[in-house]
Design an enzyme around this catalytic site. Structure first.
Site, PDB file in Angstrom:
ATOM      1  N   LYS A  78      -6.356  58.207  43.077  1.00 15.87           N
ATOM      2  CA  LYS A  78      -5.896  57.657  44.577  1.00 15.87           C
ATOM      3  C   LYS A  78      -4.470  57.573  44.538  1.00 15.87           C
ATOM      4  O   LYS A  78      -3.730  57.608  43.630  1.00 15.87           O
ATOM      5  CB  LYS A  78      -6.253  56.213  44.604  1.00 15.87           C
ATOM      6  CG  LYS A  78      -7.919  55.929  44.603  1.00 15.87           C
ATOM      7  CD  LYS A  78      -8.580  56.540  45.965  1.00 15.87           C
ATOM      8  CE  LYS A  78     -10.152  56.429  45.664  1.00 15.87           C
ATOM      9  NZ  LYS A  78     -10.598  57.342  44.603  1.00 15.87           N
ATOM     10  N   ASP A  79      -3.810  57.790  46.049  1.00 13.57           N
ATOM     11  CA  ASP A  79      -2.504  58.114  46.331  1.00 13.57           C
ATOM     12  C   ASP A  79      -1.805  56.675  45.546  1.00 13.57           C
ATOM     13  O   ASP A  79      -2.032  55.686  45.500  1.00 13.57           O
ATOM     14  CB  ASP A  79      -2.316  57.928  47.767  1.00 13.57           C
ATOM     15  CG  ASP A  79      -2.823  59.278  48.352  1.00 13.57           C
ATOM     16  OD1 ASP A  79      -2.157  60.127  48.677  1.00 13.57           O
ATOM     17  OD2 ASP A  79      -3.908  59.731  48.205  1.00 13.57           O
ATOM     18  N   ARG A  80      -0.474  57.117  45.378  1.00 17.18           N
ATOM     19  CA  ARG A  80       0.469  56.110  45.057  1.00 17.18           C
ATOM     20  C   ARG A  80       1.065  55.592  46.218  1.00 17.18           C
ATOM     21  O   ARG A  80       1.084  54.403  46.310  1.00 17.18           O
ATOM     22  CB  ARG A  80       1.539  56.661  44.122  1.00 17.18           C
ATOM     23  CG  ARG A  80       2.780  55.933  43.561  1.00 17.18           C
ATOM     24  CD  ARG A  80       3.624  56.690  42.864  1.00 17.18           C
ATOM     25  NE  ARG A  80       4.935  55.552  42.783  1.00 17.18           N
ATOM     26  CZ  ARG A  80       6.064  55.761  42.047  1.00 17.18           C
ATOM     27  NH1 ARG A  80       6.204  56.851  41.258  1.00 17.18           N
ATOM     28  NH2 ARG A  80       6.868  54.962  42.096  1.00 17.18           N
TER      29      ARG A  80
END
Length: 349
Positions: A78-80
């Protein structure tokens, strides 16, 4: 070819604006498609994170549990640069004997914990729900509504986003240098990122060519069709009205190659196009053919579920659900000018 110099399927984006002004402007909630078993040898944790990537959170959970990070399970990256909710599993035998709910660390918090029978494996999810706010919207707002309706009805090209290629395309550069003999890649993670970037570059190039010739959302004789929402594929030796109708309804989609060893499954003019595009990518196709990765297929079209949009003063709010392995930035690419350039280099969507 620049793997992000990609044509839009529905014409130039009608608006421009700023994405990810704050992490709260990009919210991702993992959709596993199943519930916790309620018993078993693992804890299934729901973790909310902000400004932290998945591997880092897995390491922090491992430290708390006093286990090796490889024993921490998760289904996807998942995106940071976002606020995300995703699942992790921790063996019950770990040093953490109390309730995990409420446990927190720098950039993350466990919001729920239930017993589960299996360690989460990569890919063990159905998809992700997105809520994205575009700030300071400018451009043709009247055309925006029409563009969103078109996307809701007919989808968008299933491009790989900038995250796959790394900061300034570093993953793809490593792949080219590795395949040309300029450098060795000994680290398995570095090799994995390079291989994924190489396959993604060829796929994007094929998808772009099919967008240019108008067939990215239309089955051709010789295509390999994908059943929507699954990994199931089948050859299209000849077209008929039933297949055309199923494609129009987005029940099935044409596919492009994820390059590797072995022969293409596609045939005829479709296969000729794919070989021609792959050959133009230089050492990438020949290098991938020498690895242990087999030829695979990926849908050329992305269908959005539960797509909704709303103007909120100077901003635009988007909500949609995507199947696993597809990129929300590919949706933004059809709506927003310079969408790819606004992706954080350390995002791992």
């Amino acid at each position: 070819m620049n793997p992000l110099d990609l044509p839009c399927a529905w014409g130039a984006p009608p608006v421009r604006g700023r994405v990810r002004v704050s992490p709260e402007d990009f919210v991702v909630r993992e959709w596993l498609g199943f519930a916790a078993d309620g018993d078993g040898d693992h804890w299934l944790l729901t973790v909310r994170k902000r400004g932290a990537n998945t591997h880092w959170v897995a390491k922090q959970l491992g430290k708390l549990a006093q286990i090796h990070p490889r024993d921490v399970g998760f289904a996807g990256l998942k995106d940071r640069d976002a606020v995300t909710e995703q699942a992790f599993t921790i063996p019950v035998r770990s040093a953490m004997t109390g309730d995990w709910a409420g446990v927190s660390g720098d950039g993350f918090e466990v919001v729920a914990a239930e017993r589960h029978r299996r360690k989460l494996k990569r890919g063990a999810l159905r998809g992700n729900d997105f809520e994205i706010v575009v700030r300071d919207l400018a451009g043709d707002r009247a055309a925006l509504d029409g563009r969103c309706k078109l996307i809701a009805a007919q989808g968008v090209p299933n491009y790989f986003g900038p995250q796959r290629f790394g900061n300034d395309g570093a993953n793809l550069t490593r792949a080219r240098q590795w395949f040309s003999g300029e450098r060795e890649l000994h680290d398995r993670f570095e090799r994995g990122f390079a291989l994924s970037a190489a396959r993604s570059a060829i796929f994007n190039a094929v998808a772009a060519e099919r967008v240019r010739n108008g067939t990215w959302n239309q089955l051709q004789a010789g295509d390999v069709a994908n059943l929507d929402g699954s990994n199931s594929v089948f050859k299209v030796d000849a077209l008929d009205e039933v297949l055309r109708d199923r494609c129009d309804r987005m029940d099935i989609h044409p596919t492009g190659p994820l390059w590797g060893r072995g022969e293409l499954v596609s045939q005829g003019e479709v296969a000729s196009l794919e070989r021609r595009v792959a050959d133009a990518e230089g050492s990438l196709a020949s290098g991938l053919a020498t690895t242990d990765l087999d030829q695979e297929r990926r849908s050329l079209r992305m269908r959005l579920a539960e797509f909704a949009w709303a103007l909120e003063g100077p901003d635009l709010r988007l909500r949609f659900r995507l199947s696993r392995g597809v990129f929300a930035t590919a949706v933004l690419h059809e709506i927003l000018e310079d969408a790819f350039s606004q992706v954080h280099p350390e995002s791992d969507e």
